[in-house]
Design a protein around this motif. Structure first.
Motif, PDB file in Angstrom:
ATOM      1  N   ASP A  59      12.641 -14.490  11.386  1.00 54.80           N
ATOM      2  CA  ASP A  59      12.258 -13.134  11.014  1.00 54.80           C
ATOM      3  C   ASP A  59      11.566 -13.140   9.656  1.00 54.80           C
ATOM      4  OD1 ASP A  59      13.261 -12.039  13.320  1.00 54.80           O
ATOM      5  OD2 ASP A  59      15.183 -11.469  12.441  1.00 54.80           O
ATOM      6  N   SER A  60      10.832 -12.073   9.385  1.00 60.41           N
ATOM      7  CA  SER A  60      10.133 -11.932   8.119  1.00 60.41           C
ATOM      8  C   SER A  60      10.816 -10.853   7.279  1.00 60.41           C
ATOM      9  CB  SER A  60       8.670 -11.567   8.373  1.00 60.41           C
ATOM     10  OG  SER A  60       8.006 -12.622   9.010  1.00 60.41           O
ATOM     11  N   TYR A  61      10.210 -10.530   6.136  1.00 59.85           N
ATOM     12  CA  TYR A  61      10.773  -9.528   5.240  1.00 59.85           C
ATOM     13  C   TYR A  61       9.713  -8.500   4.874  1.00 59.85           C
ATOM     14  CZ  TYR A  61      14.894 -12.351   5.013  1.00 59.85           C
ATOM     15  OH  TYR A  61      16.027 -13.028   5.369  1.00 59.85           O
ATOM     16  N   LEU A  62      10.122  -7.246   4.875  1.00 63.73           N
ATOM     17  CA  LEU A  62       9.247  -6.119   4.590  1.00 63.73           C
ATOM     18  C   LEU A  62       9.495  -5.666   3.158  1.00 63.73           C
ATOM     19  CD1 LEU A  62       7.282  -4.031   5.885  1.00 63.73           C
ATOM     20  CD2 LEU A  62       9.304  -2.687   6.451  1.00 63.73           C
ATOM     21  N   ASP A  63       8.427  -5.595   2.362  1.00 67.68           N
ATOM     22  CA  ASP A  63       8.522  -5.150   0.970  1.00 67.68           C
ATOM     23  C   ASP A  63       8.518  -3.623   0.944  1.00 67.68           C
ATOM     24  OD1 ASP A  63       8.277  -4.570  -1.710  1.00 67.68           O
ATOM     25  OD2 ASP A  63       6.540  -5.863  -2.044  1.00 67.68           O
ATOM     26  N   ILE A  64       9.674  -3.015   0.632  1.00 68.82           N
ATOM     27  CA  ILE A  64       9.787  -1.557   0.643  1.00 68.82           C
ATOM     28  C   ILE A  64       9.681  -0.963  -0.759  1.00 68.82           C
ATOM     29  CG2 ILE A  64      11.125  -1.470   2.763  1.00 68.82           C
ATOM     30  CD1 ILE A  64      13.635  -1.091   1.000  1.00 68.82           C
ATOM     31  N   SER A  65       9.300  -1.772  -1.751  1.00 68.70           N
ATOM     32  CA  SER A  65       9.264  -1.282  -3.128  1.00 68.70           C
ATOM     33  C   SER A  65       8.194  -0.226  -3.348  1.00 68.70           C
ATOM     34  CB  SER A  65       9.068  -2.436  -4.104  1.00 68.70           C
ATOM     35  OG  SER A  65       7.844  -3.078  -3.845  1.00 68.70           O
ATOM     36  N   GLU A  66       6.990  -0.462  -2.832  1.00 69.64           N
ATOM     37  CA  GLU A  66       5.896   0.478  -3.088  1.00 69.64           C
ATOM     38  C   GLU A  66       4.842   0.367  -1.993  1.00 69.64           C
ATOM     39  OE1 GLU A  66       2.568   1.331  -6.547  1.00 69.64           O
ATOM     40  OE2 GLU A  66       4.193  -0.050  -6.941  1.00 69.64           O
ATOM     41  N   PRO A  67       4.467   1.469  -1.384  1.00 68.67           N
ATOM     42  CA  PRO A  67       3.398   1.414  -0.371  1.00 68.67           C
ATOM     43  C   PRO A  67       2.059   1.060  -1.015  1.00 68.67           C
ATOM     44  CG  PRO A  67       4.512   3.546  -0.348  1.00 68.67           C
ATOM     45  CD  PRO A  67       5.015   2.796  -1.526  1.00 68.67           C
ATOM     46  N   ILE A  68       1.196   0.445  -0.238  1.00 70.50           N
ATOM     47  CA  ILE A  68      -0.136   0.061  -0.698  1.00 70.50           C
ATOM     48  C   ILE A  68      -1.144   0.836   0.136  1.00 70.50           C
ATOM     49  CG2 ILE A  68      -1.754  -1.854  -0.910  1.00 70.50           C
ATOM     50  CD1 ILE A  68       0.760  -3.688  -0.980  1.00 70.50           C
ATOM     51  N   ARG A  69      -2.133   1.416  -0.517  1.00 68.25           N
ATOM     52  CA  ARG A  69      -3.193   2.146   0.185  1.00 68.25           C
ATOM     53  C   ARG A  69      -4.335   1.183   0.461  1.00 68.25           C
ATOM     54  NH1 ARG A  69      -3.842   6.782   3.120  1.00 68.25           N
ATOM     55  NH2 ARG A  69      -6.008   7.396   3.051  1.00 68.25           N
ATOM     56  N   ILE A  70      -4.718   1.069   1.745  1.00 68.95           N
ATOM     57  CA  ILE A  70      -5.856   0.232   2.108  1.00 68.95           C
ATOM     58  C   ILE A  70      -6.815   1.043   2.973  1.00 68.95           C
ATOM     59  CG2 ILE A  70      -4.614  -1.958   1.909  1.00 68.95           C
ATOM     60  CD1 ILE A  70      -4.314  -2.050   4.892  1.00 68.95           C
ATOM     61  N   THR A  71      -8.080   0.644   2.939  1.00 68.98           N
ATOM     62  CA  THR A  71      -9.100   1.364   3.698  1.00 68.98           C
ATOM     63  C   THR A  71      -9.029   0.991   5.180  1.00 68.98           C
ATOM     64  OG1 THR A  71     -10.729  -0.368   3.355  1.00 68.98           O
ATOM     65  CG2 THR A  71     -10.653   1.406   1.709  1.00 68.98           C
ATOM     66  N   THR A  72      -9.619   1.814   6.008  1.00 66.53           N
ATOM     67  CA  THR A  72      -9.636   1.567   7.445  1.00 66.53           C
ATOM     68  C   THR A  72     -10.346   0.258   7.769  1.00 66.53           C
ATOM     69  OG1 THR A  72      -9.650   3.943   7.812  1.00 66.53           O
ATOM     70  CG2 THR A  72     -10.281   2.576   9.670  1.00 66.53           C
ATOM     71  N   SER A  73     -11.366  -0.100   6.995  1.00 64.99           N
ATOM     72  CA  SER A  73     -12.107  -1.338   7.264  1.00 64.99           C
ATOM     73  C   SER A  73     -11.289  -2.589   6.963  1.00 64.99           C
ATOM     74  CB  SER A  73     -13.403  -1.360   6.450  1.00 64.99           C
ATOM     75  OG  SER A  73     -13.116  -1.364   5.071  1.00 64.99           O
ATOM     76  N   ALA A  74     -10.158  -2.453   6.275  1.00 63.49           N
ATOM     77  CA  ALA A  74      -9.325  -3.611   5.950  1.00 63.49           C
ATOM     78  C   ALA A  74      -8.480  -4.064   7.141  1.00 63.49           C
ATOM     79  CB  ALA A  74      -8.413  -3.289   4.773  1.00 63.49           C
TER      80      ALA A  74
END
Length: 183
Positions: free
Chosen positions: A143-158
């Motif tokens: 399994d992996s780990y999800l960073d819940i500290s702070e959301p990141i805003r990314i563009t649709t093209s990303a």
């Protein structure tokens, strides 16, 4: 000839040989990479972020990739809350980005708020939670780990590729966290 002239000639020849060797390696690096990509098993191609960002000790880091905003292509489909996507996620220090899996929290026509996923063990940290990976990454061995500290805003093209849905139990837990924007 005097000794200093012989030494100077030896140094100039060594520098020229080093330059020629580095030029030869630089020119052949593209053909070697293309050959390696053709012979790589199909399973590895389905996981674009696997192994990215790793390097051997003592080796210099590769130059950062272009920022997601500089890209012009968008994948088929639109990211929706609760989905796991492979996307070009910027580093926290802003020096570049990396294709990695992420969970979409909220999306609109310009971009999305996401949480990045890492395969590194972060079980000792309060700002990471375990996320089951087998549903959206069949080749994963843990399994992996999800960073819940702070959301990141990314563009649709990303966004590159839709990997699947987030685990329903985890998604309910994420929606209950007051500091995370979910739709």
């Amino acid at each position: 000839m005097t000794d200093w002239l012989l030494w100077a000639l030896a140094i100039v020849l060594a520098v020229a040989a080093g330059w020629a060797w580095s030029e030869w390696r630089r020119r052949n690096a593209g053909t070697e990479r293309a050959r390696r990509d053709r012979t790589r098993p199909q399973r590895d191609r389905q996981r674009p972020g696997r192994g990215a960002g790793t390097r051997a000790p003592g080796r210099p880091a590769a130059p950062p990739r272009p920022r997601a905003a500089e890209r012009t292509t968008a994948p088929a489909g639109t990211p929706r809350p609760g989905e796991v996507w492979w996307a070009e996620v910027p580093y926290a220090d802003g020096t570049g980005s990396k294709v990695r899996p992420c969970v979409v929290l909220r999306a609109d026509d310009r971009g999305a708020d996401v949480l990045k996923i890492t395969s590194q063990d972060k079980s000792d940290r309060d700002d990471h939670v375990r996320i089951p990976t087998r549903d959206w990454d069949p080749g994963a061995d843990h399994d992996s780990y999800l960073d819940i500290s702070e959301p990141i805003r990314i563009t649709t093209s990303a966004f590159r590729d839709n990997a699947g849905r987030c685990d329903p139990t985890l998604w309910r837990q994420l929606r209950a966290l007051p500091h995370l924007p979910t739709s």
